[in-house]
Design a protein around this motif. Structure first.
Motif, PDB file in Angstrom:
ATOM      1  N   PRO A  66      22.254  40.270  43.212  1.00  0.00           N
ATOM      2  CA  PRO A  66      21.939  38.926  42.733  1.00  0.00           C
ATOM      3  C   PRO A  66      21.500  39.005  41.270  1.00  0.00           C
ATOM      4  N   VAL A  67      22.115  38.179  40.421  1.00  0.00           N
ATOM      5  CA  VAL A  67      21.819  38.190  38.988  1.00  0.00           C
ATOM      6  C   VAL A  67      21.313  36.811  38.595  1.00  0.00           C
ATOM      7  N   TYR A  68      20.153  36.790  37.934  1.00  0.00           N
ATOM      8  CA  TYR A  68      19.522  35.542  37.495  1.00  0.00           C
ATOM      9  C   TYR A  68      19.523  35.486  35.979  1.00  0.00           C
ATOM     10  N   ILE A  69      20.040  34.367  35.452  1.00  0.00           N
ATOM     11  CA  ILE A  69      20.089  34.161  34.004  1.00  0.00           C
ATOM     12  C   ILE A  69      19.553  32.767  33.713  1.00  0.00           C
ATOM     13  N   ASP A  70      18.518  32.688  32.894  1.00  0.00           N
ATOM     14  CA  ASP A  70      17.996  31.390  32.480  1.00  0.00           C
ATOM     15  C   ASP A  70      19.099  30.677  31.700  1.00  0.00           C
ATOM     16  N   LYS A  71      19.340  29.416  32.018  1.00  0.00           N
ATOM     17  CA  LYS A  71      20.411  28.657  31.360  1.00  0.00           C
ATOM     18  C   LYS A  71      20.301  28.711  29.837  1.00  0.00           C
ATOM     19  N   ARG A  72      19.078  28.725  29.309  1.00  0.00           N
ATOM     20  CA  ARG A  72      18.874  28.732  27.850  1.00  0.00           C
ATOM     21  C   ARG A  72      19.271  30.058  27.217  1.00  0.00           C
ATOM     22  N   HIS A  73      19.374  31.120  28.013  1.00  0.00           N
ATOM     23  CA  HIS A  73      19.698  32.444  27.473  1.00  0.00           C
ATOM     24  C   HIS A  73      21.195  32.754  27.503  1.00  0.00           C
ATOM     25  N   THR A  74      21.958  31.920  28.189  1.00  0.00           N
ATOM     26  CA  THR A  74      23.380  32.192  28.404  1.00  0.00           C
ATOM     27  C   THR A  74      24.138  32.437  27.109  1.00  0.00           C
ATOM     28  N   MET A  75      23.902  31.623  26.093  1.00  0.00           N
ATOM     29  CA  MET A  75      24.681  31.750  24.851  1.00  0.00           C
ATOM     30  C   MET A  75      24.468  33.093  24.152  1.00  0.00           C
ATOM     31  N   TYR A  76      23.337  33.753  24.411  1.00  0.00           N
ATOM     32  CA  TYR A  76      23.058  35.040  23.767  1.00  0.00           C
ATOM     33  C   TYR A  76      23.725  36.222  24.476  1.00  0.00           C
ATOM     34  N   ILE A  77      24.070  36.027  25.746  1.00  0.00           N
ATOM     35  CA  ILE A  77      24.590  37.170  26.508  1.00  0.00           C
ATOM     36  C   ILE A  77      26.051  37.025  26.926  1.00  0.00           C
ATOM     37  N   ILE A  78      26.680  35.914  26.579  1.00  0.00           N
ATOM     38  CA  ILE A  78      28.084  35.728  26.949  1.00  0.00           C
ATOM     39  C   ILE A  78      28.920  36.887  26.411  1.00  0.00           C
ATOM     40  N   GLY A  79      29.701  37.479  27.281  1.00  0.00           N
ATOM     41  CA  GLY A  79      30.602  38.549  26.880  1.00  0.00           C
ATOM     42  C   GLY A  79      29.983  39.940  26.880  1.00  0.00           C
ATOM     43  N   LYS A  80      28.697  40.045  27.172  1.00  0.00           N
ATOM     44  CA  LYS A  80      28.042  41.361  27.191  1.00  0.00           C
ATOM     45  C   LYS A  80      28.229  42.020  28.553  1.00  0.00           C
ATOM     46  N   GLU A  81      28.100  43.330  28.553  1.00  0.00           N
ATOM     47  CA  GLU A  81      28.160  44.089  29.797  1.00  0.00           C
ATOM     48  C   GLU A  81      26.921  44.972  29.889  1.00  0.00           C
ATOM     49  N   VAL A  82      26.310  44.994  31.059  1.00  0.00           N
ATOM     50  CA  VAL A  82      25.196  45.905  31.314  1.00  0.00           C
ATOM     51  C   VAL A  82      25.826  47.237  31.713  1.00  0.00           C
ATOM     52  N   ASP A  83      25.463  48.287  30.993  1.00  0.00           N
ATOM     53  CA  ASP A  83      25.979  49.611  31.287  1.00  0.00           C
ATOM     54  C   ASP A  83      24.793  50.549  31.467  1.00  0.00           C
ATOM     55  N   PHE A  84      25.056  51.733  32.000  1.00  0.00           N
ATOM     56  CA  PHE A  84      24.003  52.729  32.199  1.00  0.00           C
ATOM     57  C   PHE A  84      24.410  53.999  31.481  1.00  0.00           C
ATOM     58  N   PHE A  85      23.494  54.525  30.683  1.00  0.00           N
ATOM     59  CA  PHE A  85      23.743  55.732  29.909  1.00  0.00           C
ATOM     60  C   PHE A  85      22.855  56.846  30.432  1.00  0.00           C
ATOM     61  N   GLU A  86      23.430  58.014  30.574  1.00  0.00           N
ATOM     62  CA  GLU A  86      22.641  59.178  30.969  1.00  0.00           C
ATOM     63  C   GLU A  86      23.070  60.346  30.101  1.00  0.00           C
ATOM     64  N   GLY A  87      22.150  60.804  29.256  1.00  0.00           N
ATOM     65  CA  GLY A  87      22.439  61.914  28.361  1.00  0.00           C
ATOM     66  C   GLY A  87      21.361  62.976  28.480  1.00  0.00           C
ATOM     67  N   GLU A  88      21.431  63.971  27.624  1.00  0.00           N
ATOM     68  CA  GLU A  88      20.459  65.057  27.663  1.00  0.00           C
ATOM     69  C   GLU A  88      19.053  64.585  27.309  1.00  0.00           C
ATOM     70  N   ASP A  89      18.951  63.679  26.350  1.00  0.00           N
ATOM     71  CA  ASP A  89      17.636  63.259  25.857  1.00  0.00           C
ATOM     72  C   ASP A  89      17.156  61.929  26.419  1.00  0.00           C
TER      73      ASP A  89
END
Length: 105
Positions: A66-89
C-alpha cells in the motif's frame, strides 16, 4: 478516471526490501509506504517512510505494497521511481528518474 495512473513506481529490488521490512520490523497493520516531500519552494527533498493513511492521501497498491501519497505532493514525485541501493559503504532507498537513466544509457 485516473485511478490506475501511478505517479511513482517501485523497482523490483526496492519492493522486495520494503516487503521484507514490513514483515520483519513489525510495521503495524494499516500502515503503508508513504512517499512524499519535505520542505517547500526550491528546498524540496523527497522522502519515504511507513505511515497510516490520511484523508488527503491518494492510495495505490504497487507490488502488493500500500502506497500513500498526499495529493499536494504528487507534482513533485510524478515520474520518479523508488529504488534500493546496496554497496560496500552504504545501503538504502533512493529516488531515481527512469527517463534520465534512459537518456544517459
Amino acid at each position: 478516471m485516473f485511478d490506475n495512473i501511478q505517479p511513482v513506481t517501485i523497482s523490483p529490488r526496492a519492493a522486495e526490501e520494503i516487503l521484507k521490512i514490513m514483515q520483519t520490523k513489525n510495521i503495524p497493520d494499516g500502515y503503508g509506504l508513504r512517499v512524499g516531500v519535505k520542505g517547500g519552494g526550491c528546498g524540496v527533498s523527497l522522502l519515504i517512510g511507513f505511515d497510516k493513511q490520511k484523508e488527503t492521501d491518494i492510495v495505490y497498491t504497487i507490488s502488493g505494497i500500500p502506497v500513500y501519497i498526499d495529493k499536494r505532493h504528487t507534482m513533485y514525485i510524478i515520474g520518479k521511481e523508488v529504488d534500493f541501493f546496496e554497496g560496500e559503504d552504504a545501503r538504502g532507498f533512493m529516488f531515481v528518474d527512469p527517463k534520465e537513466a534512459v537518456k544517459k544509457g
